[in-house]
Scaffold this motif. Structure first.
Motif, short mmCIF file in Angstrom:
data_model
loop_
_atom_site.label_atom_id
_atom_site.label_comp_id
_atom_site.label_asym_id
_atom_site.label_seq_id
_atom_site.Cartn_x
_atom_site.Cartn_y
_atom_site.Cartn_z
N GLY A 147 -11.91 -82.58 -23.64
CA GLY A 147 -12.91 -83.14 -24.56
C GLY A 147 -12.62 -84.60 -24.85
N THR A 169 -14.61 -76.81 -17.70
CA THR A 169 -15.29 -77.17 -18.95
C THR A 169 -14.87 -78.56 -19.41
OG1 THR A 169 -15.32 -74.84 -19.60
CG2 THR A 169 -15.78 -76.47 -21.31
N VAL A 171 -16.25 -81.44 -22.21
CA VAL A 171 -17.16 -81.63 -23.33
C VAL A 171 -16.92 -82.99 -23.98
CG1 VAL A 171 -17.37 -79.17 -23.79
CG2 VAL A 171 -15.57 -80.47 -24.93
N ASP A 392 -18.45 -73.19 -22.34
CA ASP A 392 -19.64 -73.50 -23.14
C ASP A 392 -20.91 -72.92 -22.55
OD1 ASP A 392 -19.82 -75.14 -20.94
OD2 ASP A 392 -19.85 -77.02 -22.07
N GLY A 408 -21.69 -81.07 -22.18
CA GLY A 408 -21.30 -79.74 -22.62
C GLY A 408 -21.73 -79.38 -24.03
N THR A 410 -19.64 -78.68 -27.12
CA THR A 410 -18.28 -78.78 -27.64
C THR A 410 -17.98 -77.72 -28.68
OG1 THR A 410 -18.46 -81.17 -27.29
CG2 THR A 410 -16.65 -80.39 -28.67
#
Length: 734
Positions: A147, A169, A171, A392, A408, A410
């Motif tokens: 992230g 993933t 984000v 997600d 994404g 989050t």
């Protein structure tokens, strides 16, 4: 703590360089007069770099004196700042010298709830690498995430690390900003547009205020458009600072912008105000769109929006009469980015109107930009993971098939940690705990992970939830990756020496984690080697870019000349798609239609309001509240007060400056109120910059409340964004 004292050696060097004559006594101390003379005559040098106050990355030329940042001005070659720096950019010069109690100065490891101990970089890398390998072996790489706040430096290195570890993933902060818009508009014309504001004759801003926003060049364009005689309509429940430049403020009921634009399309089609030739040649699905729009009359919309039908007709006529030099501006967050259950449909509607106006690629219309093709560094490159479901649920055939994959959802990733699904991840300069709705859910989720690594400068709310905190130097203390803004390449360059020597820039942090995790072969290059490689296809010398800060690149333009519409549009059909086959395939309505907001205040309850929020030009989200100068400006200007319409305030017996209680099932706060005619009576407005709850933040930087405290965890069905304005609160006099 940063040491402000100046050594004898430093000033002796300065006096030698300037030719000043200073006699130093046997004690090695300078008299005040000697200190002042040496300080004033010290050598000043300048460096080009990029501001890190927001994602616009305006170019700045920084002057350094006695090893400290002295002053800065805008880089005239910068396409965003155009030679200017906003107040936030000037205040960012203080960031390296921030309070040491809040600044992270060495790697930290959690030893208890919000308790940390310092460790070495070697220990941090070793333990993080081992924990990630263990999670991947036991649970799979699909239980991890990356992230960040999506800037070029982080995007390159963290995406490469995610690919190396096969983490699907990724984000960003965007679901709390503009993911709904970014996911919806491409369904119509393949991308998010930009607007030729300077040359437009009729402009509609939907919940956007450049004068309160982020880019100096966009605020300047608003002024130029006004001076050129453009008609500027601002659709907003709040009379923002941009309204001073506008021709018409449409005081719309919050959450109903979609109904307004559907009725505008009704008029454009019914009264033949659209560009028939363009529609016939460059669009598909017009018949289906026209049929759907029949029911959305101005009278229907007037009941929903609290805007007279005549005003809706007037705006439609203005757009139609001035086409193709008329447009719906692209907005950002406002009502289209992440605010309502209908934000994504609003993005589709905005794009459809531009399609009806035939303004794509036209002077005064909309455009689509292209990025340079940067070169690649030598050596092996990791391949992106395939066949792994994202945490997600983003992707074709999944819960959120339209959501931009690089952005994404989050908050869903964090929430899944509570149930043990999300095992860990890396978060860089993305304060999830403060900036996403559902505060308790975010904090609990972040703390529930087996290994959460936070890379940041400050001890933020999210950092306090981490298992490991890895400190970066500030943007003025590091060099970053070559990036682009418009048709120019640019770079963040190191301006001053690191103040805290045990901090590391992101490239070194990622390389250390990669080595410990067993994927170092993908990071066998230096940052300078990477930058040289990225510039090679553009014919730009690295040393020249470091010297100038911004250089226009010579790569052949991919943008077509005006009128070559088919080269602009990036849909599967190559046409503007009023009817989306992709939506049909994913069992979503293929034509834009009315979606009501999730909640609305009860007219019979005089104390109930919709809570909406936005920005002031003095801050970027919550990040800049760490700067004392901006915090001071906010306090003396009462920037943390909520707004209430004069009409509702009178009914409740509330006066300007009164202390009121704002409450719902999520949170309660006592706040001062600004009574104003500049707000729709259905709502209260709260700035989104304040309400920090990080325990190490100095008390003088703490202010008011944050709208996310009142907003429960939610996800818009289309894109997963957090429905930031789908919140009701009660207000009463304290």
């Amino acid at each position: 703590m940063f040491d402000n004292r100046v050594s004898r050696r430093t000033f002796l060097k300065a006096t030698v360089a300037t030719g000043a004559s200073v006699t130093v006594g046997t004690t090695g101390l300078l008299s005040y007069e000697q200190w002042l003379e040496a300080s004033e005559n010290a050598v000043v040098y300048t460096k080009n770099t990029l501001c890190n106050g927001c994602t616009n990355r305006c170019g700045m030329i920084v002057s350094v004196k006695n090893g400290r940042v002295w002053r800065a001005k805008g880089n005239p070659d910068c396409s965003n700042g155009l030679g200017t720096l906003c107040g936030r950019g000037q205040a960012m010069l203080d960031q390296p010298y921030a309070t040491s109690g809040y600044r992270v100065t060495q790697p930290m490891k959690k030893v208890g709830d919000n308790e940390f101990e310092p460790i070495s970089w070697e220990q941090a890398f070793s333990e993080i690498g081992a924990k990630f390998k263990d999670i991947i072996q036991k649970h799979g790489s699909e239980t991890l995430f990356i992230g960040q706040n999506p800037k070029a430096f982080g995007t390159f290195y963290l995406t490469r690390l995610a690919d190396a570890l096969q983490i699907p993933t990724r984000v960003t902060h965007n679901p709390s900003c503009n993911t709904a818009r970014n996911s919806a508009m491409p369904l119509v014309y393949g991308a998010v547009h930009s607007s030729d504001i300077n040359n437009a004759k009729y402009i509609v801003y939907v919940g956007r205020s450049p004068a309160d926003g982020m880019r100096p060049n966009q605020a300047r364009s608003l002024r130029i458009a006004r001076d050129n005689g453009a008609q500027i309509v601002i659709l907003d429940p709040r009379y923002s600072n941009s309204c001073a430049f506008g021709s018409k403020w449409v005081n719309i009921r919050p959450g109903t912008d979609l109904a307004f634009l559907l009725a505008v399309m009704h008029v454009l089609i019914k009264d033949d105000l659209y560009d028939k030739k363009f529609v016939e040649e460059y669009t598909i699905g017009f018949a289906e769109l026209a049929e759907e729009m029949k029911k959305y009359t101005p009278e229907w919309a007037a009941e929903i929006t609290d805007v007279p039908a005549d005003t809706i007709i007037e705006v439609a006529n203005g757009l139609g009469a001035n086409k193709p030099a008329s447009l719906i501006e692209e907005a950002w967050k406002g009502s289209v980015g992440c605010s309502y259950e209908n934000s994504s449909e609003l993005g589709r509607a905005m794009a459809c109107i531009n399609g009806l106006l035939g303004n794509i690629g036209k002077k005064g219309g909309i455009r689509f930009s292209s990025d340079p093709e940067f070169g690649k560094v030598d050596g092996p490159s990791p391949k992106a993971p395939k066949g792994l479901r994202r945490l997600d649920e983003v992707g074709a055939g999944d819960t959120f098939p339209f959501t931009v994959a690089s952005q994404g959802v989050t908050h869903l990733v964090v929430k899944k940690a509570i149930d043990g699904i999300t095992k860990g991840g890396i978060v860089r300069q993305n304060n999830i705990a403060r900036n996403f709705a559902g505060r308790d859910v975010m904090v609990k989720g972040l703390k529930s992970m087996e290994c959460l690594v936070v890379i940041d400068i400050f001890m933020t709310e999210t950092a306090e939830c981490a298992d490991y905190i890895l400190p970066e130097p500030t943007f003025l203390e590091r060099r970053e990756i070559v990036e682009n803004k418009g048709m120019r390449v640019c770079i963040t360059d190191q301006v001053i020496d690191k103040i805290y020597p045990d901090t590391k820039p992101l490239d070194e942090i990622v390389a250390g984690i990669a080595k410990a995790a067993g994927v170092s072969e993908f990071f066998n290059f230096t940052l300078d080697q990477l930058n040289e490689a990225r510039l090679k296809p553009l014919g730009i010398a690295y040393k020249d870019l470091l010297e100038k800060g911004y250089i226009t690149y010579k790569q052949p333009q991919k943008e077509p000349v005006e009128g070559e519409v088919e080269k602009f549009v990036k849909t599967p059909s190559g046409l503007v798609e009023f009817f989306s086959e992709k939506c049909l395939k994913e069992n979503y309505p293929p034509v834009v239609r009315w979606v009501p907001p999730l909640v609305s205040p009860d007219p019979s309850n005089l104390n109930e309001f919709r809570l909406i929020w936005g920005k002031y030009a003095t801050h970027t989200h919550t990040a800049t509240i760490t700067l004392p100068s901006l915090a001071y400006v906010s306090k003396i200007s009462n920037a943390d007060w909520i707004w209430m319409s004069s009409k509702r305030a009178k009914t409740l017996g509330i006066k300007h400056g009164d202390l009121v209680i704002v409450e719902n099932e999520q949170h309660t706060a006592k706040l001062n109120v600004k009574v104003t005619e500049r707000l729709h009576p259905d709502c209260i407005f709260m700035p989104g910059h304040f309400g920090q709850f990080a325990t190490r933040l100095p008390e003088e930087l703490r202010m008011a409340a944050n709208p996310n405290d009142f907003t429960p965890f939610m996800m818009e069905k289309f894109s997963g964004t957090m429905n930031a304005h789908e919140t009701l609160v009660r207000v009463r006099k304290a």
